[in-house]
Scaffold this motif. Structure first.
Motif, PDB file in Angstrom:
ATOM      1  N   LEU A   1       0.825  -1.207   0.000  1.00  0.00           N
ATOM      2  CA  LEU A   1       0.000   0.000   0.000  1.00  0.00           C
ATOM      3  C   LEU A   1       0.860   1.258   0.000  1.00  0.00           C
ATOM      4  CD1 LEU A   1      -2.825  -1.094   2.479  1.00  0.00           C
ATOM      5  CD2 LEU A   1      -2.782  -1.226  -0.023  1.00  0.00           C
ATOM      6  N   ARG A   2       1.937   1.251   0.799  1.00  0.00           N
ATOM      7  CA  ARG A   2       2.851   2.400   0.789  1.00  0.00           C
ATOM      8  C   ARG A   2       3.468   2.568  -0.596  1.00  0.00           C
ATOM      9  NH1 ARG A   2       4.550   0.554   6.000  1.00  0.00           N
ATOM     10  NH2 ARG A   2       6.272  -0.561   5.017  1.00  0.00           N
ATOM     11  N   GLY A   3       3.856   1.431  -1.196  1.00  0.00           N
ATOM     12  CA  GLY A   3       4.487   1.501  -2.505  1.00  0.00           C
ATOM     13  C   GLY A   3       3.563   1.983  -3.598  1.00  0.00           C
ATOM     14  N   LEU A   4       2.285   1.587  -3.534  1.00  0.00           N
ATOM     15  CA  LEU A   4       1.314   2.065  -4.516  1.00  0.00           C
ATOM     16  C   LEU A   4       1.137   3.575  -4.405  1.00  0.00           C
ATOM     17  CD1 LEU A   4      -1.375  -0.768  -4.289  1.00  0.00           C
ATOM     18  CD2 LEU A   4       0.008  -0.213  -6.295  1.00  0.00           C
ATOM     19  N   ARG A   5       1.037   4.052  -3.173  1.00  0.00           N
ATOM     20  CA  ARG A   5       0.842   5.495  -2.969  1.00  0.00           C
ATOM     21  C   ARG A   5       2.085   6.297  -3.361  1.00  0.00           C
ATOM     22  NH1 ARG A   5      -2.180   3.400   1.624  1.00  0.00           N
ATOM     23  NH2 ARG A   5      -4.385   3.960   1.343  1.00  0.00           N
ATOM     24  N   ALA A   6       3.255   5.701  -3.145  1.00  0.00           N
ATOM     25  CA  ALA A   6       4.502   6.407  -3.447  1.00  0.00           C
ATOM     26  C   ALA A   6       4.911   6.278  -4.900  1.00  0.00           C
ATOM     27  CB  ALA A   6       5.617   5.878  -2.548  1.00  0.00           C
ATOM     28  N   GLY A   7       4.222   5.410  -5.659  1.00  0.00           N
ATOM     29  CA  GLY A   7       4.588   5.206  -7.048  1.00  0.00           C
ATOM     30  C   GLY A   7       5.638   4.138  -7.258  1.00  0.00           C
ATOM     31  N   ASP A   8       6.022   3.417  -6.189  1.00  0.00           N
ATOM     32  CA  ASP A   8       6.990   2.331  -6.338  1.00  0.00           C
ATOM     33  C   ASP A   8       6.393   1.169  -7.118  1.00  0.00           C
ATOM     34  OD1 ASP A   8       8.466   3.928  -4.704  1.00  0.00           O
ATOM     35  OD2 ASP A   8       8.286   2.674  -2.922  1.00  0.00           O
TER      36      ASP A   8
ATOM     37  N   ALA B   1      -9.931  -5.953   0.633  1.00  0.00           N
ATOM     38  CA  ALA B   1     -10.338  -4.680   0.037  1.00  0.00           C
ATOM     39  C   ALA B   1     -10.181  -3.533   1.034  1.00  0.00           C
ATOM     40  CB  ALA B   1     -11.790  -4.765  -0.441  1.00  0.00           C
ATOM     41  N   GLU B   2      -9.713  -3.833   2.253  1.00  0.00           N
ATOM     42  CA  GLU B   2      -9.510  -2.796   3.264  1.00  0.00           C
ATOM     43  C   GLU B   2      -8.139  -2.169   3.038  1.00  0.00           C
ATOM     44  OE1 GLU B   2     -10.024  -4.463   7.119  1.00  0.00           O
ATOM     45  OE2 GLU B   2     -12.127  -4.970   6.806  1.00  0.00           O
ATOM     46  N   VAL B   3      -8.094  -1.220   2.138  1.00  0.00           N
ATOM     47  CA  VAL B   3      -6.809  -0.665   1.701  1.00  0.00           C
ATOM     48  C   VAL B   3      -6.699   0.840   1.929  1.00  0.00           C
ATOM     49  CG1 VAL B   3      -6.356  -2.498   0.048  1.00  0.00           C
ATOM     50  CG2 VAL B   3      -7.726  -0.541  -0.659  1.00  0.00           C
ATOM     51  N   GLY B   4      -7.705   1.437   2.527  1.00  0.00           N
ATOM     52  CA  GLY B   4      -7.636   2.856   2.819  1.00  0.00           C
ATOM     53  C   GLY B   4      -7.950   3.742   1.627  1.00  0.00           C
ATOM     54  N   GLU B   5      -7.928   5.032   1.877  1.00  0.00           N
ATOM     55  CA  GLU B   5      -8.271   6.001   0.837  1.00  0.00           C
ATOM     56  C   GLU B   5      -7.195   6.066  -0.237  1.00  0.00           C
ATOM     57  OE1 GLU B   5      -9.091   9.782   2.510  1.00  0.00           O
ATOM     58  OE2 GLU B   5     -10.755   9.085   3.768  1.00  0.00           O
ATOM     59  N   GLY B   6      -7.650   6.332  -1.451  1.00  0.00           N
ATOM     60  CA  GLY B   6      -6.719   6.546  -2.549  1.00  0.00           C
ATOM     61  C   GLY B   6      -6.336   5.298  -3.312  1.00  0.00           C
ATOM     62  N   ILE B   7      -6.719   4.115  -2.801  1.00  0.00           N
ATOM     63  CA  ILE B   7      -6.406   2.856  -3.472  1.00  0.00           C
ATOM     64  C   ILE B   7      -7.707   2.205  -3.932  1.00  0.00           C
ATOM     65  CG2 ILE B   7      -5.337   0.579  -3.279  1.00  0.00           C
ATOM     66  CD1 ILE B   7      -3.315   2.767  -3.040  1.00  0.00           C
ATOM     67  N   VAL B   8      -7.757   1.797  -5.183  1.00  0.00           N
ATOM     68  CA  VAL B   8      -8.908   1.085  -5.732  1.00  0.00           C
ATOM     69  C   VAL B   8      -8.660  -0.411  -5.587  1.00  0.00           C
ATOM     70  CG1 VAL B   8     -10.258   0.599  -7.810  1.00  0.00           C
ATOM     71  CG2 VAL B   8      -9.419   2.927  -7.363  1.00  0.00           C
ATOM     72  N   ALA B   9      -9.635  -1.133  -5.005  1.00  0.00           N
ATOM     73  CA  ALA B   9      -9.547  -2.583  -4.842  1.00  0.00           C
ATOM     74  C   ALA B   9     -10.642  -3.228  -5.684  1.00  0.00           C
ATOM     75  CB  ALA B   9      -9.692  -2.972  -3.380  1.00  0.00           C
ATOM     76  N   GLU B  10     -10.246  -3.877  -6.767  1.00  0.00           N
ATOM     77  CA  GLU B  10     -11.196  -4.504  -7.681  1.00  0.00           C
ATOM     78  C   GLU B  10     -11.162  -6.022  -7.499  1.00  0.00           C
ATOM     79  OE1 GLU B  10     -11.863  -5.158 -12.504  1.00  0.00           O
ATOM     80  OE2 GLU B  10     -10.477  -3.610 -11.770  1.00  0.00           O
ATOM     81  N   PRO B  11     -12.293  -6.649  -7.123  1.00  0.00           N
ATOM     82  CA  PRO B  11     -12.290  -8.117  -6.998  1.00  0.00           C
ATOM     83  C   PRO B  11     -12.043  -8.771  -8.355  1.00  0.00           C
ATOM     84  CG  PRO B  11     -14.530  -7.248  -6.836  1.00  0.00           C
ATOM     85  CD  PRO B  11     -13.615  -6.064  -6.831  1.00  0.00           C
ATOM     86  N   ILE B  12     -11.112  -9.709  -8.375  1.00  0.00           N
ATOM     87  CA  ILE B  12     -10.722 -10.341  -9.629  1.00  0.00           C
ATOM     88  C   ILE B  12     -11.189 -11.789  -9.691  1.00  0.00           C
ATOM     89  CG2 ILE B  12      -8.763 -11.072 -11.043  1.00  0.00           C
ATOM     90  CD1 ILE B  12      -9.360  -8.149 -11.270  1.00  0.00           C
ATOM     91  N   TRP B  13     -10.861 -12.576  -8.682  1.00  0.00           N
ATOM     92  CA  TRP B  13     -11.336 -13.962  -8.664  1.00  0.00           C
ATOM     93  C   TRP B  13     -11.510 -14.430  -7.229  1.00  0.00           C
ATOM     94  CZ3 TRP B  13      -6.198 -13.038 -10.165  1.00  0.00           C
ATOM     95  CH2 TRP B  13      -5.203 -13.579  -9.340  1.00  0.00           C
ATOM     96  N   GLN B  14     -12.247 -15.518  -7.058  1.00  0.00           N
ATOM     97  CA  GLN B  14     -12.487 -16.114  -5.747  1.00  0.00           C
ATOM     98  C   GLN B  14     -12.054 -17.570  -5.755  1.00  0.00           C
ATOM     99  OE1 GLN B  14     -16.691 -15.415  -4.939  1.00  0.00           O
ATOM    100  NE2 GLN B  14     -16.160 -13.676  -3.633  1.00  0.00           N
ATOM    101  N   ASP B  15     -11.625 -18.027  -4.591  1.00  0.00           N
ATOM    102  CA  ASP B  15     -11.191 -19.406  -4.445  1.00  0.00           C
ATOM    103  C   ASP B  15     -11.776 -19.957  -3.143  1.00  0.00           C
ATOM    104  OD1 ASP B  15      -9.861 -21.647  -5.322  1.00  0.00           O
ATOM    105  OD2 ASP B  15      -7.943 -21.087  -4.465  1.00  0.00           O
ATOM    106  N   PRO B  16     -12.382 -21.138  -3.174  1.00  0.00           N
ATOM    107  CA  PRO B  16     -12.979 -21.686  -1.946  1.00  0.00           C
ATOM    108  C   PRO B  16     -11.919 -22.002  -0.896  1.00  0.00           C
ATOM    109  CG  PRO B  16     -13.788 -22.829  -3.910  1.00  0.00           C
ATOM    110  CD  PRO B  16     -12.638 -21.986  -4.349  1.00  0.00           C
ATOM    111  N   LEU B  17     -12.245 -21.693   0.359  1.00  0.00           N
ATOM    112  CA  LEU B  17     -11.413 -22.114   1.474  1.00  0.00           C
ATOM    113  C   LEU B  17     -11.656 -23.585   1.757  1.00  0.00           C
ATOM    114  CD1 LEU B  17     -11.590 -19.321   4.210  1.00  0.00           C
ATOM    115  CD2 LEU B  17      -9.509 -20.323   3.279  1.00  0.00           C
TER     116      LEU B  17
END
Length: 303
Positions: free
Chosen positions: A133-140, A149-165
Motif C-alpha cells: 500500500l505504501r508503494g502504490l501510494r509512493a509510485g513504487d 479490500a480494506e486498503v484505505g483512501e486513494g487505493i482502488v480494490a477490484e475483486p478479480i477472482w475467488q477461491d474456496p477455502l
C-alpha cells in the motif's frame, strides 16, 4: 543532505561497525564518521547508539533505514526505466503481490502479456500488504494483488477472482467424516494459521469467518508458509486453512482437505491500484483489460 550521506548511512546500518562499513565503501573511517555526524545534525536525531558494546541503530535510525532503502529502490527503478526507454522499451509494470495472492494460471497470463508486448517490462515483488500500500501510494508499484479490500483512501480494490477455502487435516482425522465441514465443528480443534504479519489481508478475511464460531478459536501455531502449515497439520499439531487452488499445487499424501459448509468460505483476490487519476498509462490499461477478459473466460469455462 546528499546521496553520499545516505549511502554511508545504509552501509553502517547494515554492518553496524565503522571499520567494516568504511572498507565496504572504500573510504577511510574518519570521512564516514563525519558524514554520519552531518546527517544526524541535519535530521536533528541520533541514528546510532555508540558505546563500548558496539554500534546499534536507534529507533529513529531503524525507521530512517526503511525509508532510505525505499528511496534507493525508487532511484534504481528510475535508472532502469531511463535505460529501458533509451533502449526502445515503452516502460514497465511493477506488480506487488501480498498474502500469497498468486493463482497458478497467473504465470501463464504474465507470460502471454510479455509475449504480446515484449517492450513492456513486467516486474513482480512479493511484499507485506502494508509495504504494498505504501508503494502504490509512493509510485513504487504500478498495481498489486492482495486478499483484502480494506486498503484505505486513494487505493482502488477490484475483486478479480475467488477461491474456496478448505480445511487441511491429517489422514484419519475425525473431521473427514464430513463431506463439507460445518464451521461449528472447528470450535474444539487446535488451529494452525498463517502469520498475520506475513499474510495480513488473508488473515483479515479469515478472522471474519472465524467470528462465526461460538467460542474463541484455539490457535496453537502461526506459520509463514503453506509448506510449514501442511507439515504441522500432518504432524498432528492442529488443522489448517488454505484454498483449493493452493493445496492442489502442493499436494501431500499425509494431508487431506475438506470444503467448509459455509457459503462465505471463499477468499477473494483483489487487484489494487492507485485511484483518483485520469491519466492511466496505456500499458496499464491494456494489462487490466487482458486480466478482466481472462477472468471472464475462466468463469464461463467453469474455472
Amino acid at each position: 543532505m546528499e546521496l553520499r550521506h545516505l549511502r554511508y548511512f545504509v552501509a553502517l546500518a547494515e554492518e553496524l561497525h565503522f571499520t567494516r562499513a568504511a572498507e565496504r565503501l572504500h573510504i577511510e573511517q574518519p570521512p564516514l564518521s563525519r558524514a554520519i555526524k552531518e546527517l544526524e545534525d541535519e535530521l536533528g536525531v541520533l541514528l546510532f547508539d555508540r558505546d563500548r558494546r558496539g554500534t546499534r541503530l536507534t529507533a529513529a535510525g531503524t525507521a530512517f533505514l526503511q525509508d532510505t532503502r525505499r528511496l534507493f529502490t525508487v532511484l534504481e527503478q528510475a535508472r532502469e526505466n531511463a535505460k529501458a526507454v533509451a533502449a526502445g522499451s515503452r516502460g514497465s509494470l511493477r506488480i506487488a503481490v501480498s498474502d500469497g495472492a498468486i493463482d497458478p494460471w497467473l504465470s501463464d497470463f504474465l507470460a502471454s502479456c510479455r509475449a504480446e508486448e515484449p517492450d513492456i517490462e513486467i516486474r513482480l515483488s512479493e511484499v507485506p500488504l502494508s509495504e504494498q500500500l505504501r508503494g502504490l501510494r509512493a509510485g513504487d508499484f504500478t498495481l498489486g494483488f492482495a486478499h483484502t479490500a480494506e486498503v484505505g483512501e486513494g487505493i482502488v480494490a477490484e475483486p478479480i477472482w475467488q477461491d474456496p477455502l478448505v480445511i487441511a487435516v491429517p489422514v484419519r482425522h475425525e473431521l473427514l467424516a464430513h463431506k463439507a465441514v460445518p464451521l461449528h465443528e472447528l470450535g474444539g480443534h487446535p488451529l494452525v494459521l498463517c502469520d498475520p504479519q506475513v499474510c495480513e489481508g488473508y488473515c483479515r478475511e479469515l478472522a471474519r469467518l472465524l467470528l462465526l464460531l461460538e467460542r474463541e478459536p484455539n490457535v496453537v501455531e502461526h506459520v509463514s508458509s503453506l509448506e510449514m502449515m501442511l507439515t504441522l497439520v500432518s504432524a498432528g499439531f492442529g488443522v489448517g486453512f488454505t484454498t483449493a487452488t493452493r493445496v492442489a499445487v502442493s499436494p501431500r499424501p499425509d494431508v487431506l482437505t475438506r470444503p467448509l459448509a459455509v457459503d462465505s468460505a471463499v477468499i477473494t483476490t483483489y487487484l489494487l491500484r492507485l485511484g483518483g487519476g485520469d491519466d492511466v498509462p496505456a500499458s496499464l490499461e491494456r494489462f487490466i483489460v487482458r486480466l478482466r477478459d481472462l477472468v471472464r473466460l475462466r468463469e464461463n469455462l467453469g474455472g
